[in-house]
Scaffold this motif. Structure first.
Motif, PDB file in Angstrom:
ATOM      1  N   HIS A 296     -10.693 -11.389   3.724  1.00  0.00           N
ATOM      2  CA  HIS A 296      -9.999 -11.631   2.530  1.00  0.00           C
ATOM      3  C   HIS A 296      -9.243  -9.897   2.192  1.00  0.00           C
ATOM      4  O   HIS A 296      -8.042  -9.805   1.826  1.00  0.00           O
ATOM      5  CB  HIS A 296     -10.492 -12.225   1.524  1.00  0.00           C
ATOM      6  CG  HIS A 296      -9.678 -12.713   0.495  1.00  0.00           C
ATOM      7  ND1 HIS A 296      -8.796 -13.799   0.849  1.00  0.00           N
ATOM      8  CD2 HIS A 296      -9.687 -12.565  -1.151  1.00  0.00           C
ATOM      9  CE1 HIS A 296      -8.040 -14.197  -0.416  1.00  0.00           C
ATOM     10  NE2 HIS A 296      -8.500 -13.631  -1.418  1.00  0.00           N
ATOM     11  N   THR A 297     -10.393  -9.270   2.384  1.00  0.00           N
ATOM     12  CA  THR A 297      -9.866  -7.781   2.047  1.00  0.00           C
ATOM     13  C   THR A 297      -8.833  -7.365   2.934  1.00  0.00           C
ATOM     14  O   THR A 297      -8.093  -6.466   2.512  1.00  0.00           O
ATOM     15  CB  THR A 297     -11.196  -6.786   1.892  1.00  0.00           C
ATOM     16  OG1 THR A 297     -12.185  -7.420   1.061  1.00  0.00           O
ATOM     17  CG2 THR A 297     -10.844  -5.487   1.554  1.00  0.00           C
ATOM     18  N   VAL A 298      -8.981  -7.728   4.220  1.00  0.00           N
ATOM     19  CA  VAL A 298      -7.985  -7.218   5.288  1.00  0.00           C
ATOM     20  C   VAL A 298      -6.800  -7.664   4.955  1.00  0.00           C
ATOM     21  O   VAL A 298      -5.700  -7.019   5.098  1.00  0.00           O
ATOM     22  CB  VAL A 298      -8.787  -7.619   6.586  1.00  0.00           C
ATOM     23  CG1 VAL A 298      -7.407  -7.502   7.687  1.00  0.00           C
ATOM     24  CG2 VAL A 298      -9.756  -6.937   7.105  1.00  0.00           C
ATOM     25  N   ARG A 299      -6.777  -8.994   4.369  1.00  0.00           N
ATOM     26  CA  ARG A 299      -5.519  -9.777   4.197  1.00  0.00           C
ATOM     27  C   ARG A 299      -4.731  -8.948   2.937  1.00  0.00           C
ATOM     28  O   ARG A 299      -3.694  -8.562   2.856  1.00  0.00           O
ATOM     29  CB  ARG A 299      -5.813 -11.039   3.887  1.00  0.00           C
ATOM     30  CG  ARG A 299      -6.276 -12.122   4.924  1.00  0.00           C
ATOM     31  CD  ARG A 299      -6.296 -13.427   4.814  1.00  0.00           C
ATOM     32  NE  ARG A 299      -4.880 -14.157   4.494  1.00  0.00           N
ATOM     33  CZ  ARG A 299      -4.601 -14.621   3.311  1.00  0.00           C
ATOM     34  NH1 ARG A 299      -5.115 -14.265   2.331  1.00  0.00           N
ATOM     35  NH2 ARG A 299      -3.178 -15.078   3.239  1.00  0.00           N
ATOM     36  N   TYR A 300      -5.630  -8.486   1.957  1.00  0.00           N
ATOM     37  CA  TYR A 300      -5.019  -7.978   0.799  1.00  0.00           C
ATOM     38  C   TYR A 300      -4.449  -6.395   1.382  1.00  0.00           C
ATOM     39  O   TYR A 300      -3.391  -6.003   0.898  1.00  0.00           O
ATOM     40  CB  TYR A 300      -6.257  -7.571  -0.112  1.00  0.00           C
ATOM     41  CG  TYR A 300      -5.869  -6.635  -1.096  1.00  0.00           C
ATOM     42  CD1 TYR A 300      -4.902  -7.027  -2.261  1.00  0.00           C
ATOM     43  CD2 TYR A 300      -6.589  -5.368  -1.262  1.00  0.00           C
ATOM     44  CE1 TYR A 300      -4.431  -5.963  -3.207  1.00  0.00           C
ATOM     45  CE2 TYR A 300      -5.936  -4.241  -2.165  1.00  0.00           C
ATOM     46  CZ  TYR A 300      -5.192  -4.591  -3.025  1.00  0.00           C
ATOM     47  OH  TYR A 300      -4.892  -3.654  -4.142  1.00  0.00           O
TER      48      TYR A 300
END
Length: 502
Positions: A296-300
């Protein structure tokens, strides 16, 4: 006719007759085909066509005659210049070639090539008229639609054709061939000849520069895969850039600040950093147990870095590190994402020559120029497997950030995020937070979905008891596997008195 016979009428009016199991039409026996007067005319017409075709065979245009006529006398002595690209670059070569042709200002004629499959040939063979009986010849231009962007965007790309360019005093011919691994054509190729000395090299270099400038991968989100352009070939697929802001990323403020500073901050201050003599290449490691929000952090980060080329490597594509880094260098600013990097972290000494991928990745990270605007983001559930290799090669990863299971405040924020349009009764969040110490965001997301299903016809209203019921269901021993898959913690508790409030 007899009961066991048959009758077949043809379009010409001829009738074949016979008995079941007897001689076939046209064979010996009563059912034999008998000649007609019309057959004489048919034979005469066929004979005339054959004679005319043979007589005019030498006059039919060939690739050789077409190209020689365009280039003029002495074309067989002209040098051939060649450029090649990886198969997945085909769409970019077409874009660059189209742009270069438009920039010449000359007249362009495209000659399609058919019969090129399983054939080894180039402009040299065409100009010297070394033809095979069933070899390449003029025909329709064959094109294939290749991905050119997210959401199904495609571009029609030539598979094999000759472009004849007339610039007045200069005449140029360009042969473009797509990769065809089954025929031994492993790369996209461009061959060029020209009547002016040095023009062929200029044209080849011009197309290569235009290919880089028109690259449809630039600024997009890409993922690597296999076996679409042929067995063993590499595919770059377009992904939609996520729309995700900080409100949808529940991390401790200090953790989010460290991640943003390393990735987004460097990109924002690139010019100032370079002016101060500081390098741009950097590596970020996100580590922690499953379900804490690494992906999810990578997507952000992907959402934040608009205009940056993002290259994702996961699963069986982890072996394509070399190709990914090559694309990243060419399309700066870029971000290379390697998820579950522990999958390639086996000790090289245990499997000599079989598992060098982590070392290759670290070498690629170290081989970048100091001013290369490339960031590597690695994720892992097993930092202990990576630590020896990273410690042995310091500087490749210059920031490691631990992501932990959400605390009470984070679980409350996640509950508010995932409730969406549900009207959840006051107190339900407090009950859930109190009973879910040690769970992941995925667990809380599923909890609210199940509570909505329990509410059923009362939606969007969801009561405290609906949430309690859904949580009890998830915590039931019969759902132990489901709880594990969702990241359910071991410190959760069963129904509390407050859960009985409706």
């Amino acid at each position: 006719m007899h009961d066991n016979g048959y009758v077949v009428a043809t379009s010409s009016g001829a009738v074949y007759g016979g008995s079941m199991g007897g001689p076939a039409p046209g064979g010996a026996g009563d059912g034999a085909l008998r000649p007609e007067l019309a057959d004489v005319g048919r034979l005469l017409r066929r004979g005339v066509r054959g004679v005319v075709g043979a007589a005019r065979a030498g006059e039919a245009p060939t690739l050789t005659s077409i190209v020689r006529e365009h280039l003029g006398d002495g074309s067989g002595e002209l040098p051939v210049v060649e450029e090649t690209w990886a198969p997945y670059e085909h769409v970019n070569v077409q874009a660059g070639l189209d742009d270069w042709l438009a920039s010449t200002g000359g007249a362009v004629h495209v000659v399609g090539v058919v019969g090129f499959r399983h054939q080894r040939f180039g402009l040299g063979e065409i100009l010297t008229d070394q033809r095979e009986p069933w070899g390449p010849r003029p025909g329709n231009v064959a094109r294939v639609n290749l991905p050119a962007g997210p959401d199904g965007e495609v571009r029609a790309c030539v598979q094999c054709a000759i472009y004849l360019v007339d610039e007045g005093t200069d005449r140029t011919a360009l042969l473009v061939r797509a990769a065809d691994p089954e025929s031994g054509q492993t790369r996209v190729s461009l061959q060029v000849v020209s009547t002016r000395d040095g023009r062929a090299a200029e044209a080849a270099a011009g197309v290569r520069a235009a290919t880089s400038a028109a690259n449809v991968f630039r600024g997009k989100v890409l993922s690597f895969g296999h076996d679409v352009f042929g067995y063993g070939q590499t595919l770059l697929a377009f992904q939609r850039r996520p729309d995700l802001d900080a409100d949808h990323l529940v991390l401790p403020p200090e953790t989010l600040e460290a991640v943003e500073r390393q990735v987004v901050g460097v990109a924002a201050h690139k010019e100032r950093l370079l002016a101060a003599g500081q390098h741009l290449k950097r590596g970020l490691l996100l580590y922690g147990p499953p379900g804490v929000g690494k992906t999810h952090t990578v997507r952000y980060l992907t959402a934040r870095l608009t205009g940056t080329t993002v290259i994702q490597l996961t699963g069986d594509a982890l072996g394509l590190i070399g190709e990914a880094c090559s694309v990243a260098r060419a399309l700066q600013p870029s971000m290379v994402v390697v998820e579950d990097v522990d999958l390639i972290a086996e000790d090289r000494g245990m499997h000599p020559g079989q598992h060098p991928l982590l070392f290759q990745l670290l070498n690629e990270m170290d081989g970048l120029a100091e001013d290369a605007d490339v960031v590597f983001v690695l994720t892992t559930n097993r930092a202990d497997l990576l630590e020896p290799a990273l410690a042995a090669r310091p500087g490749r990863v210059d920031q490691a950030v631990e992501l932990r299971l959400p605390d009470a405040d984070a679980r409350r924020a996640l509950f508010a995020l995932y409730r969406g349009g549900l009207d959840v009764e006051d107190g339900a969040a407090d009950d859930a937070v109190a009973r879910t110490d040690g769970v992941t965001a995925s667990f809380l997301k599923e909890l609210l979905r199940r509570a909505a299903l329990v509410a059923g016809d009362r939606l969007p209203r969801v009561s405290r008891s609906d949430v309690a019921h859904a949580l009890d269901e998830l915590l039931d021993t019969r759902n132990a596997m489901t709880r594990t898959l969702l990241g359910g913690g071991t410190e959760v508790t069963l129904r509390s008195p407050a859960d009985d409030v409706d």
